[in-house]
Design an enzyme around this catalytic site. Structure first.
Site, PDB file in Angstrom:
ATOM      1  CE  LYS A   9     -18.504  27.085  -0.990  1.00 21.25           C
ATOM      2  NZ  LYS A   9     -19.479  27.724  -0.362  1.00 21.25           N
ATOM      3  NE  ARG A  45     -22.317  27.135  -6.549  1.00 21.07           N
ATOM      4  CZ  ARG A  45     -21.205  27.842  -5.805  1.00 21.07           C
ATOM      5  NH1 ARG A  45     -19.944  27.238  -6.059  1.00 21.07           N
ATOM      6  NH2 ARG A  45     -21.801  28.624  -4.732  1.00 21.07           N
ATOM      7  NE  ARG A  47     -19.033  37.302   1.555  1.00 18.17           N
ATOM      8  CZ  ARG A  47     -18.882  36.217   1.371  1.00 18.17           C
ATOM      9  NH1 ARG A  47     -17.963  35.519   1.292  1.00 18.17           N
ATOM     10  NH2 ARG A  47     -19.966  35.776   0.755  1.00 18.17           N
TER      11      ARG A  47
HETATM   12  P1  AP5 Z   1     -19.151  31.092  -4.610  1.00 24.59           P
HETATM   13  O1  AP5 Z   1     -17.974  32.488  -4.642  1.00 24.59           O
HETATM   14  O2  AP5 Z   1     -18.378  29.917  -4.797  1.00 24.59           O
HETATM   15  O3  AP5 Z   1     -19.900  31.639  -3.253  1.00 24.59           O
HETATM   16  P2  AP5 Z   1     -20.655  30.554  -2.442  1.00 24.59           P
HETATM   17  O4  AP5 Z   1     -20.699  29.074  -2.517  1.00 24.59           O
HETATM   18  O5  AP5 Z   1     -22.125  31.117  -2.316  1.00 24.59           O
HETATM   19  O6  AP5 Z   1     -19.942  31.014  -0.816  1.00 24.59           O
HETATM   20  P3  AP5 Z   1     -19.378  32.148  -0.519  1.00 24.59           P
HETATM   21  O7  AP5 Z   1     -17.855  32.460  -1.167  1.00 24.59           O
HETATM   22  O8  AP5 Z   1     -20.181  33.073  -0.110  1.00 24.59           O
HETATM   23  O9  AP5 Z   1     -18.978  31.338   1.139  1.00 24.59           O
HETATM   24  P4  AP5 Z   1     -17.884  30.451   1.398  1.00 24.59           P
HETATM   25  O10 AP5 Z   1     -18.168  29.112   2.018  1.00 24.59           O
HETATM   26  O11 AP5 Z   1     -16.601  30.533   0.813  1.00 24.59           O
HETATM   27  O12 AP5 Z   1     -17.381  31.182   2.895  1.00 24.59           O
HETATM   28  P5  AP5 Z   1     -16.362  32.149   3.383  1.00 24.59           P
HETATM   29  O13 AP5 Z   1     -15.058  31.591   3.635  1.00 24.59           O
HETATM   30  O14 AP5 Z   1     -16.274  33.100   2.239  1.00 24.59           O
HETATM   31  O15 AP5 Z   1     -20.067  31.242  -5.751  1.00 24.59           O
HETATM   32  C1  AP5 Z   1     -20.734  32.488  -6.027  1.00 24.59           C
HETATM   33  C2  AP5 Z   1     -21.581  32.555  -7.530  1.00 24.59           C
HETATM   34  O16 AP5 Z   1     -21.079  32.038  -8.313  1.00 24.59           O
HETATM   35  C3  AP5 Z   1     -22.604  31.154  -7.333  1.00 24.59           C
HETATM   36  O17 AP5 Z   1     -23.848  31.758  -6.453  1.00 24.59           O
HETATM   37  C4  AP5 Z   1     -22.741  31.042  -8.556  1.00 24.59           C
HETATM   38  O18 AP5 Z   1     -23.631  32.286  -9.256  1.00 24.59           O
HETATM   39  C5  AP5 Z   1     -21.278  31.288  -9.420  1.00 24.59           C
HETATM   40  N1  AP5 Z   1     -20.891  29.932  -9.298  1.00 24.59           N
HETATM   41  C6  AP5 Z   1     -19.699  29.662  -8.534  1.00 24.59           C
HETATM   42  N2  AP5 Z   1     -18.921  28.356  -8.809  1.00 24.59           N
HETATM   43  C7  AP5 Z   1     -19.962  27.808  -9.777  1.00 24.59           C
HETATM   44  C8  AP5 Z   1     -19.913  26.475 -10.285  1.00 24.59           C
HETATM   45  N3  AP5 Z   1     -19.372  25.637  -9.979  1.00 24.59           N
HETATM   46  N4  AP5 Z   1     -21.216  26.400 -11.296  1.00 24.59           N
HETATM   47  C9  AP5 Z   1     -22.064  27.251 -11.321  1.00 24.59           C
HETATM   48  N5  AP5 Z   1     -21.957  28.533 -10.855  1.00 24.59           N
HETATM   49  C10 AP5 Z   1     -21.065  28.837 -10.008  1.00 24.59           C
HETATM   50  O19 AP5 Z   1     -17.213  32.605   4.694  1.00 24.59           O
HETATM   51  C11 AP5 Z   1     -18.037  33.645   4.648  1.00 24.59           C
HETATM   52  C12 AP5 Z   1     -17.867  34.758   5.677  1.00 24.59           C
HETATM   53  O20 AP5 Z   1     -17.858  34.157   6.866  1.00 24.59           O
HETATM   54  C13 AP5 Z   1     -16.813  35.410   5.485  1.00 24.59           C
HETATM   55  O21 AP5 Z   1     -16.727  36.760   5.636  1.00 24.59           O
HETATM   56  C14 AP5 Z   1     -15.803  34.635   6.572  1.00 24.59           C
HETATM   57  O22 AP5 Z   1     -14.789  35.581   7.001  1.00 24.59           O
HETATM   58  C15 AP5 Z   1     -16.730  34.431   7.416  1.00 24.59           C
HETATM   59  N6  AP5 Z   1     -16.143  33.178   8.278  1.00 24.59           N
HETATM   60  C16 AP5 Z   1     -15.686  32.133   7.801  1.00 24.59           C
HETATM   61  N7  AP5 Z   1     -15.659  31.402   8.769  1.00 24.59           N
HETATM   62  C17 AP5 Z   1     -15.957  31.813   9.892  1.00 24.59           C
HETATM   63  C18 AP5 Z   1     -16.116  31.339  11.301  1.00 24.59           C
HETATM   64  N8  AP5 Z   1     -15.681  29.959  11.695  1.00 24.59           N
HETATM   65  N9  AP5 Z   1     -16.708  31.914  12.159  1.00 24.59           N
HETATM   66  C19 AP5 Z   1     -17.207  33.196  11.878  1.00 24.59           C
HETATM   67  N10 AP5 Z   1     -17.318  33.960  10.436  1.00 24.59           N
HETATM   68  C20 AP5 Z   1     -16.613  33.126   9.650  1.00 24.59           C
HETATM   69 MG    MG Z   2     -16.204  31.383  -0.989  1.00 28.76          MG
END
Ligand code: AP5
Ligand code: MG
Length: 190
Positions: free
Chosen positions: A13, A87, A126
């Site tokens: 995302k 969410r 990561r």
């Molecule tokens: P949040 O920060 O939103 O984390 P998440 O949803 O768990 O997702 P990530 O940020 O880990 O992943 P992403 O989908 O953004 O992927 P990314 O691009 O980073 O939320 C964290 C916490 O905050 C929640 O658990 C909750 O506690 C709280 N929270 C947040 N919003 C909330 C809400 N609305 N309500 C209540 N609580 C809330 O990619 C991941 C990794 O993969 C990176 O290293 C990237 O470089 C790599 N990558 C990306 N694409 C590829 C690809 N195509 N191939 C290989 N590697 C890739």
């Molecule tokens: Mg994220």
């Protein structure tokens, strides 16, 4: 344009939202980043949020909506992409009500689909590079569980509104982005 980008933890995302923003000049609003900024500031809200985030649970709807409302007021006129919100169904309904009040409804909901094994692998990588405190194996497992139980139903919420598009999030970052470009292009021409 106002876009909601959805997908499991680690689905890409944040990565894809950053690319979309570069191309379309939108405002990137990530509730995870807003919460991590509050944690870094060391505010009382941040301290309370950190404890919840480190368990992989959702921070309360009220706190997150408050942060989102504040952040939306700072945005420009071109629109935004929301990453990590809504969410759960209550948040989706609150967002609808808020944006209706502002006369700025969501135009497009994008769901990024990635196999669970792959997201676990990405987050493990990561974790080694960045050390995000909720990227431990145990917390990731719970984040995925919370996602399946509370966040996945939001996809149907937008499907019922007729504004959902699904994109396969596997392959390289660039390949995924090209799929998203295709979807947004098709939508904007129709
Ligand atoms: P949040 O920060 O939103 O984390 P998440 O949803 O768990 O997702 P990530 O940020 O880990 O992943 P992403 O989908 O953004 O992927 P990314 O691009 O980073 O939320 C964290 C916490 O905050 C929640 O658990 C909750 O506690 C709280 N929270 C947040 N919003 C909330 C809400 N609305 N309500 C209540 N609580 C809330 O990619 C991941 C990794 O993969 C990176 O290293 C990237 O470089 C790599 N990558 C990306 N694409 C590829 C690809 N195509 N191939 C290989 N590697 C890739
Ligand atoms: Mg994220």
């Amino acid at each position: 344009m106002r876009i909601v980008i959805m997908g499991a933890p680690g689905s890409g995302k944040g990565t894809q939202a950053a690319l979309i923003v570069k191309e379309m000049g939108l405002d990137h609003i990530s509730t995870g980043d807003l919460l991590r900024a509050a944690v870094a500031e060391g505010s009382e809200l941040g301290l309370r949020a950190k404890e919840v985030m480190d368990r992989g649970e959702l921070v309360s709807d009220e706190i997150v909506l408050g942060l989102l409302e504040q952040r939306l007021q700072k945005g420009g006129g071109a629109g935004f992409i929301l990453d990590g919100y809504p969410r759960n169904i209550a948040q989706a309904e609150a967002l609808d009500a808020l944006l209706e009040r502002l006369g700025q409804p969501v135009d497009e909901a994008l769901q990024i689909d990635v196999d669970e094994e792959q997201v676990v692998e990405r987050i493990a990588k990561r974790a080694a590079l960045e050390g995000r405190s909720d990227d431990t194996e145990e917390t990731v497992r719970n984040r995925l569980k919370v996602y399946a139980e509370q966040t996945a139903p939001v996809v149907d919420f937008y499907a019922r509104k007729g504004i959902l598009s699904r994109v396969l999030g596997e392959g390289s970052i660039e390949e995924v982005f090209q799929r998203i470009r295709g979807v947004l292009q098709i939508q904007s021409e129709s």
